[in-house]
Design an enzyme around this catalytic site. Structure first.
Site: not given
Length: 367
Positions: A6, A47, A71, A121, A168, A248
């Site tokens: 916003d 915006e 919005d 907002d 490893h 992992e």
């Protein structure tokens, strides 16, 4: 991920600011917040600046797909390609947003009522208040005095945190080229020999023992990594810590299967998984989830050991993910980079946000 953004101005044009928040699409967890005062600009410019900040934050977090919710009907319709962008102030901002959006595999724009965009907002209003000199509630911080490592990571020094990334050694699963994620299998005899060779190489590396004390050695909590890390610790005279963030990928129902077996079992899902890092294996976790987990682990380790050298003993995906962060690369790197068993890679992360990959997949100690 979800980006909510916003922007606003007090007057049009007037003193303006933007807010953006990035959330996990599955859990609604807040992953990042961005806000900034902009001086005197129009509401629409603010915006667009919020959208750009949100997309940039999602890219930094490693998102592959993004749902943008705003919005601003104007920004949503223009970015969706349904409305033309005529205003000269917004055209370069829209192009910048499009360039960022092109880095994701998919971006969807959705208009939402202002009441559903309250988080972004609020951030925009906080940015405008701060720019106007109004007091803004500060976030709660730890009361303890930050240690030297934390201060180093905030930018007080330019010393990087150097991560030596050791995969490893061999297990029965890796020898058979089967998906091996959370299955807790030990090293084979060859795997133990590989771990010993890597440990010998690290013991001969300058700077890993300082004033008789070995650098931190941090391992994934699985047996195969802890065995590899212990060989390193024995050679350096150090001790092994574990961090769950270095574990992992959870391959779910594909655990123990070969590539071909998983492709035969779930052909469409397997194809999607190979091309979209937001897609998880059945019952497992996506590479996007792994990326966020490993980034969090990296940040926690830097906060504790910033400016030092660490040895991290982990697995293919977490190591590739750390290298991807160092290279600022996209998720395709996960499928294009090969890492051998007991290989060594090195990446450095600097306090100012820069990084340097120094070594990748070195196996000279195994020759």
């Amino acid at each position: 991920m979800v980006v909510e953004a916003d922007g606003g101005s007090r007057g049009n044009p007037g003193p303006a600011g933007y807010g953006a928040v990035v959330k996990d699409a599955a859990t609604d967890e807040v992953l990042a917040e961005r806000k900034e005062g902009l001086g005197v600009v129009t509401n629409n410019v603010a915006e667009y600046r919020g959208l750009i900040a949100g997309l940039a934050a999602a890219a930094e977090l490693g998102a592959s797909t993004v749902d943008v919710r705003m919005d601003s009907k104007l920004v949503v319709e223009q970015m969706s390609g349904r409305w033309k962008i005529k205003h000269p102030d917004m055209q370069p901002l829209a192009e910048q947003a499009k360039e960022l959006a092109a880095g994701f595999s998919r971006v969807k724009y959705e208009w939402i009522p202002r009441a559903q965009n309250s988080h972004a907002d609020r951030l925009a209003n906080e940015a405008m208040d701060a720019a106007a000199g109004k007091p803004v509630a500060a976030p709660k911080l730890p009361t303890r005095k930050p240690d030297r490592a934390t201060v180093a990571w905030t930018g007080a020094t330019g010393t990087p945190t150097r991560l030596l990334l050791l995969r490893h050694g061999q297990t029965e699963m890796s020898a058979l080229r089967r998906y091996s994620g959370r299955g807790d299998v030990p090293l084979t005899e060859l795997g133990r020999a590989q771990a010993a060779a890597a440990a010998k190489r690290l013991a001969a590396t300058e700077g890993l023992v300082v004033d008789g004390e070995a650098v931190p050695i941090v391992s994934s909590p699985l047996t195969r990594t802890k065995q590899t890390a212990q060989a390193v610790a024995d050679a350096l005279g150090g001790r092994v810590e574990t961090h769950p963030g270095l574990i992992e990928t959870d391959f779910g129902d594909w655990e123990g299967l070969t590539f071909a077996e998983a492709a035969d079992r779930d052909p469409e899902l397997h194809r999607s998984w190979l091309g979209d890092s937001s897609v998880p294996p059945p019952g497992g976790e996506s590479f996007d989830v792994v990326h966020r987990r490993v980034r969090k682990a990296r940040d926690e380790l830097i906060a504790e050991h910033g400016g030092r050298t660490l040895i991290l003993v982990s697995h293919v995906t977490p190591i590739k993910t750390l290298l991807r962060m160092g290279l600022d690369a996209g998720p395709s790197l996960l499928f294009r980079l090969h890492l051998d068993l007991a290989s060594l890679s090195i990446v450095e992360f600097y306090p100012d946000g820069n990084a340097s990959v120094r070594l990748v997949n070195d196996t000279s100690h195994l020759a």
